[in-house]
Design an enzyme around this catalytic site. Structure first.
Site, short mmCIF file in Angstrom:
data_model
loop_
_atom_site.label_atom_id
_atom_site.label_comp_id
_atom_site.label_asym_id
_atom_site.label_seq_id
_atom_site.Cartn_x
_atom_site.Cartn_y
_atom_site.Cartn_z
N GLY A 1 1.03 -1.15 -0.18
CA GLY A 1 -0.07 0.02 -0.05
C GLY A 1 0.97 1.26 0.10
O GLY A 1 2.05 1.32 -0.50
N GLU A 2 0.34 2.09 0.40
CA GLU A 2 0.91 3.66 0.49
C GLU A 2 1.22 4.32 -0.89
O GLU A 2 1.53 5.40 -0.94
CB GLU A 2 2.54 3.54 1.21
CG GLU A 2 2.53 2.93 2.49
CD GLU A 2 3.99 2.67 2.90
OE1 GLU A 2 5.02 3.27 2.27
OE2 GLU A 2 4.20 2.16 3.98
N GLY A 3 0.80 3.54 -1.89
CA GLY A 3 1.18 3.89 -3.23
C GLY A 3 2.30 3.40 -3.88
O GLY A 3 3.00 3.76 -4.92
#
Lengths: 369, 369
Positions: free
Chosen positions: A326-328
């Site tokens: 996640g987080e980009g």
């Protein structure tokens, strides 16, 4: 639009009504240009498709460079955490926001490598956060409610969170971004993602619920059961995307759906990260089917729901390296691939200009002799 | 080494004897550091493996940044062209060299995007080439002979071509490169690649021979037959890598095998492009098994031989986008992924330093209560 159940706010209706698909003329021009470049036709595989999409989105060939890029990390907490769907403490959401702002997280390292800006949006972290120049305070509420007990949020809050995402997209584009990247942080947010993917793709909870950031088999079974309970309680309908978000969504999912709609309305590409973005993209697609024209699947997460979401959206992921952070992070890793696709269509010589004999031309010539 | 048939030149024996595998201590340190970073353990998938490899290769954790990068495009012609294995005119090899030098090819666009230098090595183009500052004149002969009629080159020429590759690696590293990228140009070179892959992996020609840059079914059948004829004529043995190169190889394959050995000897990572690089890597592995420690598979080509070669080498490709161009294009696209892997291990905060609660620690703590 007429098939949607439930009224949209004026802002939302305006945005979704303004989104159109790829420009057919630019798409055709890009395909033709690809075939004239000094390389075998089709030899760049998926990169050729990306270059065509960028052209169709921008309405011109070659397309503008998709730079600079901005990663928007939407952070929020989840009431369903109470159901024991993850071993991580809930305070990690706020701790990781501090880590992003201090530049110490994985997304910061990747963004530095690929030259992207990182902005964190507090759209619903469960505790108040200290102000910070890279933190946008857009808190809609202090985390969602437990979807197994009550709706995660009200319809108005869901609408407000989507509108936050649209406004963030506008702000980042106004500040110069020409490519947006979805990021997220929220302990327990893969549970809400699974529920959203189940609704919009008509899949059973056990098919779309995954290990998230790492849980054991007993927790996975509980997580699947929790998703099933929430769906049974609320009976959300895909034709009512705001209602689905309100019932089983997360604030970051709503914000990301808005970010995607804002990017699509501005004809700017938006790169999707994993299952949080994939489920948010399903919401965006339900609100405005043509918004898929702006979507690029940055990576293929190990989460089963991410894969099912991408299949439903008709997107092929660019990076496929068993990431599940996640987080980009996975989406940001795809930026150099997307930029290369645009640059190739812009800069590579044609057979004519480079004086290279074209196989296809030669075959035509020979056939004509 | 004692299992190799045929004497190696002093240069080659010196290089291959100096190559060792990953440093076990640095590998362990890298694994431990990955597990202390503020992310779920294993959540970065293949990138974690790359960071560990870079550490083990450099002998320290975190590893040095794999920059700057240099793409070495080895160009040569092939006598087997006469057998009708490709629809492209043979002069396209020299024309594409001009295109590389003028900056108009796909590899130039990608290298510009990912900030890599491009050097072209004329190791055996079939015609004399004009001097150019970015062209290294290392011509061993004017193309190979037709492997279906006679050996592609002599053993001495094969050795000389491998030594050219070693010297190019040394030169690029002396000039500052800390990551090498394999590139190639040579009309008909996938035919030689197929023959090499068949020998070193013990595969049938029909399994390792592919469509190259794009041929029809009749040409594919002829190409498979040509590979089979060459193997039947020369009966090359995998234990004699120089003999295999001489019989059925290409000059760029030999040069790339040398480039890989040179990189491995200098403990610098070398990123493999498609089937030409994959088959050259099999030669390097046969000469020095530990050289695989320096190899990173940049991408997974659509060529079946590339996939079989990577499996044999035990490498997982970073980019998998249906590319089949060559030139080093797929490998260069992987550079930002490799750099990100190194940067993450270097820059990301640990749970302790960032004040983030670690799930695993908590579980240990809870178990201890």
């Amino acid at each position: 639009m007429s098939e949607l159940i439930g009224a949209l706010s004026q802002t939302l209706a305006g945005i979704t009504g303004s989104i159109t698909g790829l420009d057919a003329e630019a798409v055709q021009a890009a395909r033709q240009r690809q075939d004239s470049l000094t390389k075998p036709r089709g030899a760049l595989g998926v990169l050729e498709d990306v270059s065509v999409q960028l052209s169709g989105l921008a309405g011109r060939c070659p397309p503008p460079a998709p730079t600079p890029a901005a990663v928007a990390v939407f952070a929020a907490d989840h009431g369903v955490y109470a159901q024991g769907v993850t071993p991580w403490p809930q305070e990690v959401t706020a701790q990781m926001v501090s880590n992003f702002l201090a530049g110490g997280a994985v997304i910061n390292a990747i963004a530095a490598e690929v030259d992207a800006r990182v902005v964190v949006v507090d759209i619903g972290v469960g505790v108040p956060l200290e102000p910070h120049e890279a933190l946008l305070d857009r808190k809609v509420r202090l985390g969602t409610a437990d979807m197994t007990v009550e709706p995660a949020m009200t319809r108005d809050q869901a609408t407000q969170a989507v509108e936050v995402g649209i406004a963030v997209a506008r702000q980042l584009i106004d500040e110069g971004a020409r490519c947006l990247v979805t990021g997220d942080m929220g302990i327990a947010n893969t549970t809400a993602s699974a529920a959203l993917v189940a609704v919009f793709t008509g899949s059973d909870p056990e098919l779309v619920t995954g290990l998230g950031t790492g849980i054991d088999q007993a927790t996975l079974l509980r997580k699947i059961d929790v998703v099933g309970q929430a769906l049974a309680r609320h009976q959300p309908e895909a034709a009512d995307p705001i209602g689905v978000l309100a019932a089983v969504g997360g604030l970051e999912h709503a914000g990301l759906a808005g970010l995607i709609l804002g990017a699509a309305a501005a004809r700017v590409p938006v790169v999707l990260d994993g299952v949080i973005a994939g489920s948010a993209a399903l919401v965006a697609q339900a609100l405005a089917p043509a918004s898929t024209a702006a979507m690029i699947a940055g990576h293929r997460s190990t989460e089963p729901g991410a894969r099912i979401a991408l299949d439903h959206l008709g997107l092929r992921a660019l990076v496929d390296l068993d990431l599940r952070l996640g987080e980009g992070s996975g989406a940001a890793l795809a930026l150099p691939l997307i930029r290369s696709a645009a640059r190739i269509l812009t800069e590579v010589a044609t057979f004519d200009s480079a004086g290279v004999v074209d196989k296809e031309e030669q075959i035509v010539d020979e056939a004509g002799q």
